[in-house]
Scaffold this active site. Sequence first.
Site, mmCIF file in Angstrom:
data_model
loop_
_atom_site.group_PDB
_atom_site.id
_atom_site.type_symbol
_atom_site.label_atom_id
_atom_site.label_comp_id
_atom_site.label_asym_id
_atom_site.label_seq_id
_atom_site.Cartn_x
_atom_site.Cartn_y
_atom_site.Cartn_z
ATOM 1 N N ALA A 11 0.841 -1.209 0.000
ATOM 2 C CA ALA A 11 0.000 0.000 0.000
ATOM 3 C C ALA A 11 0.870 1.251 0.000
ATOM 4 O O ALA A 11 0.513 2.274 0.557
ATOM 5 C CB ALA A 11 -0.916 0.002 1.225
ATOM 6 N N GLY A 15 0.775 1.331 -4.659
ATOM 7 C CA GLY A 15 -0.435 0.687 -4.126
ATOM 8 C C GLY A 15 -1.523 1.708 -3.811
ATOM 9 O O GLY A 15 -2.691 1.524 -4.177
ATOM 10 N N ARG A 89 17.582 -1.747 -10.757
ATOM 11 C CA ARG A 89 16.464 -2.592 -10.335
ATOM 12 C C ARG A 89 16.991 -3.921 -9.799
ATOM 13 O O ARG A 89 16.443 -4.490 -8.861
ATOM 14 C CB ARG A 89 15.513 -2.833 -11.510
ATOM 15 C CG ARG A 89 14.803 -1.583 -11.991
ATOM 16 C CD ARG A 89 13.841 -1.884 -13.126
ATOM 17 N NE ARG A 89 13.161 -0.695 -13.628
ATOM 18 C CZ ARG A 89 13.641 0.082 -14.601
ATOM 19 N NH1 ARG A 89 14.781 -0.212 -15.180
ATOM 20 N NH2 ARG A 89 12.970 1.144 -14.998
ATOM 21 N N HIS A 176 12.521 -5.508 -18.335
ATOM 22 C CA HIS A 176 12.253 -4.178 -17.781
ATOM 23 C C HIS A 176 13.524 -3.684 -17.097
ATOM 24 O O HIS A 176 13.639 -3.654 -15.899
ATOM 25 C CB HIS A 176 11.100 -4.285 -16.773
ATOM 26 C CG HIS A 176 10.677 -2.974 -16.193
ATOM 27 N ND1 HIS A 176 10.345 -1.887 -16.961
ATOM 28 C CD2 HIS A 176 10.511 -2.587 -14.912
ATOM 29 C CE1 HIS A 176 9.999 -0.884 -16.164
ATOM 30 N NE2 HIS A 176 10.097 -1.290 -14.926
HETATM 31 N N1 APR Z 1 4.261 -7.669 2.518
HETATM 32 C C1 APR Z 1 3.468 -6.636 2.143
HETATM 33 N N2 APR Z 1 3.917 -5.403 1.931
HETATM 34 C C2 APR Z 1 5.229 -5.188 2.105
HETATM 35 C C3 APR Z 1 6.121 -6.206 2.475
HETATM 36 C C4 APR Z 1 5.584 -7.491 2.697
HETATM 37 N N3 APR Z 1 6.352 -8.518 3.068
HETATM 38 N N4 APR Z 1 7.366 -5.666 2.550
HETATM 39 C C5 APR Z 1 7.257 -4.369 2.233
HETATM 40 N N5 APR Z 1 5.952 -4.076 1.959
HETATM 41 C C6 APR Z 1 5.355 -2.801 1.606
HETATM 42 C C7 APR Z 1 5.992 -1.607 2.287
HETATM 43 O O1 APR Z 1 5.525 -1.480 3.628
HETATM 44 C C8 APR Z 1 5.550 -0.462 1.392
HETATM 45 O O2 APR Z 1 4.372 0.159 1.872
HETATM 46 O O3 APR Z 1 5.530 -2.542 0.228
HETATM 47 C C9 APR Z 1 5.252 -1.153 0.048
HETATM 48 C C10 APR Z 1 6.097 -0.632 -1.095
HETATM 49 O O4 APR Z 1 5.766 0.695 -1.292
HETATM 50 P P1 APR Z 1 6.828 1.845 -1.623
HETATM 51 O O5 APR Z 1 8.006 1.675 -0.754
HETATM 52 O O6 APR Z 1 6.092 3.143 -1.588
HETATM 53 O O7 APR Z 1 7.268 1.476 -3.110
HETATM 54 P P2 APR Z 1 6.487 1.730 -4.484
HETATM 55 O O8 APR Z 1 6.979 2.987 -5.097
HETATM 56 O O9 APR Z 1 5.040 1.539 -4.305
HETATM 57 O O10 APR Z 1 7.119 0.542 -5.368
HETATM 58 C C11 APR Z 1 6.866 -0.799 -5.075
HETATM 59 O O11 APR Z 1 7.243 -1.520 -7.324
HETATM 60 O O12 APR Z 1 8.095 -0.336 -9.138
HETATM 61 C C12 APR Z 1 8.371 -1.259 -8.121
HETATM 62 O O13 APR Z 1 10.727 -0.911 -7.693
HETATM 63 C C13 APR Z 1 9.423 -0.730 -7.187
HETATM 64 O O14 APR Z 1 9.778 -2.826 -6.095
HETATM 65 C C14 APR Z 1 9.160 -1.563 -5.979
HETATM 66 C C15 APR Z 1 7.630 -1.731 -5.980
#
Ligand code: APR
Length: 314
Positions: A11, A15, A89, A176
């Site tokens: 989220a 998300g 990445r 990608h």
């Molecule tokens: N289960 C669920 N959520 C998790 C877990 C887990 N085990 N580990 C981390 N998270 C959550 C984090 O708490 C965070 O809210 O995943 C979320 C990732 O969100 P962001 O850090 O804001 O990253 P975002 O920009 O959304 O990108 C997510 O997509 O494009 C790719 O490289 C990017 O791998 C990254 C992913």
Amino acid sequence: MSRKKIALIGAGQIGGTMALLAAQKELGDVVTFDIAEGMPQGKSLDILHGAPIVGTSVQLRGTNDYEEVRGADVVIVTAGLPRKPGMSRDDLLDVNYGIIRTVGENLKALAPDALVIVVTNPLDAMVYAMQKITGFDATRVIGMAGVLDSSRFSSLIAQELGVSAADVTTLVMGGHGDTMVPLIRYATAGGIPITQLLDKERLEAISQRTAQSGGEIVGLLKTGSAFYSPALSAIKMAEAYLRDQKRIVTCAAKLKGEYGVSGVYAGVPVVLGAKGVERIIEVELDASEQAAFDKSIAAVKELTEWVDKKSVSV
Ligand code: APR
């Protein structure tokens, strides 16, 4: 007919944006899961507060409990770490693989009939891992990359031409990563081959900038990676599936001999409809395009082999 259920695993930036878009488009009820306590609940409530303004009737829930994901029709996975400046990445491989493993095991148990769209990077390796862990049919486990990469390429061409982005169509294939293959020959604006509108040098420069666009955003944001256009891209894919639109989009799909490649995921044009990947389209590549594609596949294979070794050792 009951409403569809969309589960967003992660989220964070992508998300949260996807939850807003899915609600606005009335794609279905949205469950947002994250390990961060309160965050998915807070974002869902925030979007719900705006529901009367956009006039949406879907339900939104944030949760830290996997049980709420049960029976989802579509799952979009962004759980994991994003890039920071200086990271590729691929630097995310180890930590994000561990996260994808946990997510995959839960999805296998709770949402066995879902279409799973993976967004977590490094994308081609993470979607490969997800399909391996869930054991779901490869037509229902896909990666979001090509929609975004093609959209980036189209948007840059539109800007250069001073025309509407809606009129530019492009195709970016392969992994990608830095080796992705923007196919200049297949780009059109209003049906006109782009090679008739821009010279070769400009097109090469735009194509290069496309491949580095993700890094360009990371460099500007400094605290994370792109999220608005990735969210739009993944939601476009979910919509194509839920509404059986049979859209031609490029996504990371598992190849079974297409383009001379077997057993790995890479970006190729597919028809996306109610059956997931209904068809992989094989476009004709000339020698230099095929060579660039093969190079990209070699980069993907390195990461995929890492996943294979890792899944044997756990
Ligand atoms: N289960 C669920 N959520 C998790 C877990 C887990 N085990 N580990 C981390 N998270 C959550 C984090 O708490 C965070 O809210 O995943 C979320 C990732 O969100 P962001 O850090 O804001 O990253 P975002 O920009 O959304 O990108 C997510 O997509 O494009 C790719 O490289 C990017 O791998 C990254 C992913």
